[in-house]
Motif scaffolding. Sequence first.
Motif, mmCIF file in Angstrom:
data_model
loop_
_atom_site.group_PDB
_atom_site.id
_atom_site.type_symbol
_atom_site.label_atom_id
_atom_site.label_comp_id
_atom_site.label_asym_id
_atom_site.label_seq_id
_atom_site.Cartn_x
_atom_site.Cartn_y
_atom_site.Cartn_z
ATOM 1 N N PRO A 199 4.414 -24.204 12.766
ATOM 2 C CA PRO A 199 3.970 -25.575 12.546
ATOM 3 C C PRO A 199 3.424 -26.309 13.764
ATOM 4 N N ASP A 200 4.011 -26.110 14.967
ATOM 5 C CA ASP A 200 3.650 -27.011 16.064
ATOM 6 C C ASP A 200 3.865 -26.309 17.413
ATOM 7 N N THR A 201 3.388 -26.961 18.460
ATOM 8 C CA THR A 201 3.451 -26.399 19.813
ATOM 9 C C THR A 201 4.867 -25.998 20.236
ATOM 10 N N PRO A 202 5.891 -26.850 20.051
ATOM 11 C CA PRO A 202 7.231 -26.437 20.474
ATOM 12 C C PRO A 202 7.721 -25.179 19.752
ATOM 13 N N ASP A 203 7.369 -25.030 18.480
ATOM 14 C CA ASP A 203 7.769 -23.841 17.730
ATOM 15 C C ASP A 203 7.148 -22.586 18.344
ATOM 16 N N VAL A 204 5.878 -22.683 18.692
ATOM 17 C CA VAL A 204 5.186 -21.525 19.270
ATOM 18 C C VAL A 204 5.769 -21.183 20.635
ATOM 19 N N ARG A 205 6.005 -22.206 21.459
ATOM 20 C CA ARG A 205 6.607 -21.948 22.781
ATOM 21 C C ARG A 205 7.936 -21.210 22.633
ATOM 22 N N THR A 206 8.776 -21.670 21.710
ATOM 23 C CA THR A 206 10.096 -21.075 21.533
ATOM 24 C C THR A 206 9.997 -19.632 21.070
ATOM 25 N N VAL A 207 9.175 -19.393 20.050
ATOM 26 C CA VAL A 207 9.069 -18.045 19.496
ATOM 27 C C VAL A 207 8.355 -17.107 20.458
ATOM 28 N N ALA A 208 7.317 -17.592 21.125
ATOM 29 C CA ALA A 208 6.542 -16.727 22.021
ATOM 30 C C ALA A 208 7.254 -16.449 23.329
ATOM 31 N N LEU A 209 7.853 -17.492 23.927
ATOM 32 C CA LEU A 209 8.349 -17.378 25.300
ATOM 33 C C LEU A 209 9.857 -17.514 25.440
ATOM 34 N N GLY A 210 10.542 -17.979 24.402
ATOM 35 C CA GLY A 210 11.964 -18.269 24.508
ATOM 36 C C GLY A 210 12.838 -17.028 24.472
ATOM 37 N N PRO A 211 14.153 -17.234 24.621
ATOM 38 C CA PRO A 211 15.092 -16.113 24.541
ATOM 39 C C PRO A 211 14.974 -15.387 23.208
ATOM 40 N N ASP A 212 14.982 -14.065 23.260
ATOM 41 C CA ASP A 212 14.813 -13.236 22.065
ATOM 42 C C ASP A 212 13.469 -13.477 21.379
ATOM 43 N N GLY A 213 12.474 -13.917 22.168
ATOM 44 C CA GLY A 213 11.156 -14.199 21.614
ATOM 45 C C GLY A 213 10.214 -13.023 21.719
ATOM 46 N N VAL A 214 8.953 -13.293 21.422
ATOM 47 C CA VAL A 214 7.936 -12.243 21.371
ATOM 48 C C VAL A 214 7.774 -11.570 22.726
ATOM 49 N N LEU A 215 7.604 -12.359 23.786
ATOM 50 C CA LEU A 215 7.346 -11.782 25.102
ATOM 51 C C LEU A 215 8.489 -10.878 25.555
ATOM 52 N N GLU A 216 9.704 -11.265 25.237
ATOM 53 C CA GLU A 216 10.870 -10.486 25.660
ATOM 54 C C GLU A 216 10.917 -9.110 25.000
ATOM 55 N N HIS A 217 10.440 -9.000 23.772
ATOM 56 C CA HIS A 217 10.613 -7.757 23.005
ATOM 57 C C HIS A 217 9.314 -7.000 22.738
ATOM 58 N N LEU A 218 8.172 -7.520 23.165
ATOM 59 C CA LEU A 218 6.893 -6.887 22.872
ATOM 60 C C LEU A 218 6.763 -5.564 23.626
ATOM 61 N N ALA A 219 6.280 -4.540 22.923
ATOM 62 C CA ALA A 219 6.076 -3.224 23.536
ATOM 63 C C ALA A 219 5.077 -3.334 24.686
ATOM 64 N N PRO A 220 5.138 -2.415 25.658
ATOM 65 C CA PRO A 220 4.272 -2.506 26.846
ATOM 66 C C PRO A 220 2.788 -2.651 26.540
ATOM 67 N N ALA A 221 2.303 -1.968 25.516
ATOM 68 C CA ALA A 221 0.874 -2.066 25.182
ATOM 69 C C ALA A 221 0.605 -3.077 24.076
ATOM 70 N N GLY A 222 1.638 -3.812 23.673
ATOM 71 C CA GLY A 222 1.488 -4.730 22.546
ATOM 72 C C GLY A 222 0.686 -5.970 22.890
ATOM 73 N N ALA A 223 0.062 -6.546 21.873
ATOM 74 C CA ALA A 223 -0.748 -7.758 22.023
ATOM 75 C C ALA A 223 -0.119 -8.897 21.230
ATOM 76 N N TYR A 224 -0.486 -10.111 21.597
ATOM 77 C CA TYR A 224 0.030 -11.302 20.929
ATOM 78 C C TYR A 224 -1.129 -12.182 20.496
ATOM 79 N N ILE A 225 -1.102 -12.593 19.221
ATOM 80 C CA ILE A 225 -2.131 -13.486 18.685
ATOM 81 C C ILE A 225 -1.430 -14.656 18.002
ATOM 82 N N ASP A 226 -1.645 -15.858 18.515
ATOM 83 C CA ASP A 226 -1.090 -17.049 17.872
ATOM 84 C C ASP A 226 -2.150 -17.670 16.985
ATOM 85 N N MET A 227 -1.833 -17.817 15.691
ATOM 86 C CA MET A 227 -2.780 -18.364 14.726
ATOM 87 C C MET A 227 -2.408 -19.779 14.297
ATOM 88 N N SER A 228 -1.407 -20.344 14.959
ATOM 89 C CA SER A 228 -0.996 -21.723 14.707
ATOM 90 C C SER A 228 -2.039 -22.687 15.272
#
Length: 294
Positions: free
Chosen positions: A66-95
Amino acid sequence: MAVVGFVGLGVMGRPMAANLVRAGHEVRAYSRGGAGRATAAGLGVPVVESVPEAVRGADVVLTMLPDTPDVRTVALGPDGVLEHLAPAGAYIDMSTIEPGAAREIAERFAAAGHDALDAPVSGGEAGAREGTLSIMVGGPVAAFERWRELLGAMGTTVVRVGDAGGGQVVKAANQLVVATHLQALAEAVVFLEAHDADVATALSVIARGLGGSTVLDRKADGVLAGDFEPGFRVALHHKDLGIVEDAARARGAVLPVTAVVGRLVQSLVLRGDGGLDHSALVALARELNGAVDR
């Protein structure tokens, strides 16, 4: 075909994830809300129970939140995308989020060795269901080319519009155009009603001339029926116009018409109508003209 982690199964996210499944991708989807997960599962989307479960082993992770804080939390927060993304994995935010935040998130992923794109969408729930979204993408050319086909499973217009944050700048411009079109439609309706015109016939003629637009094509029937079941909620458009206002102020841009429409959208939210479709601006226009919405 890719292994896709998908986080965010709201009104837009559910059909987008379903279109990825139909295209043959291996999708692992997650949403905080149990209702969203259940509805997505009913559309044939494989659902998991946490963000890490959606991310681990994925070639690419998409978020639709829904909003910027949600994306920050999921993308960068503890147990988020960045923490668990595979070495060659990519991230696309469509929010739809603040352009500056999109640039910051992209920098964090790039520093960790990951491709990152901001790829907000336009087209509403109908476009998400039909796979006809317009997707405006910011980020490196190579990353865009790598994931363009995957994005094409969700949209018919997939265009790189600039570097990191560029997609969000264009989406903000899109949202100000949509809002002003909706207000123009609302005022056209009350003007026609004031002259006892056949509003449905009048709008059908306008739609075929220079005044025609996708807003008119998609929203006129609901407006005429007084049906404001949300395809895109007023509250979300209010949030988007706040992004426009902040981004305009940051660059010294003056947007007087957008400012007025923004206050009208805010009025709907403040009176408790934030859950309605953004075409509910016509209900407010009728009330301002002494009429009660049908």
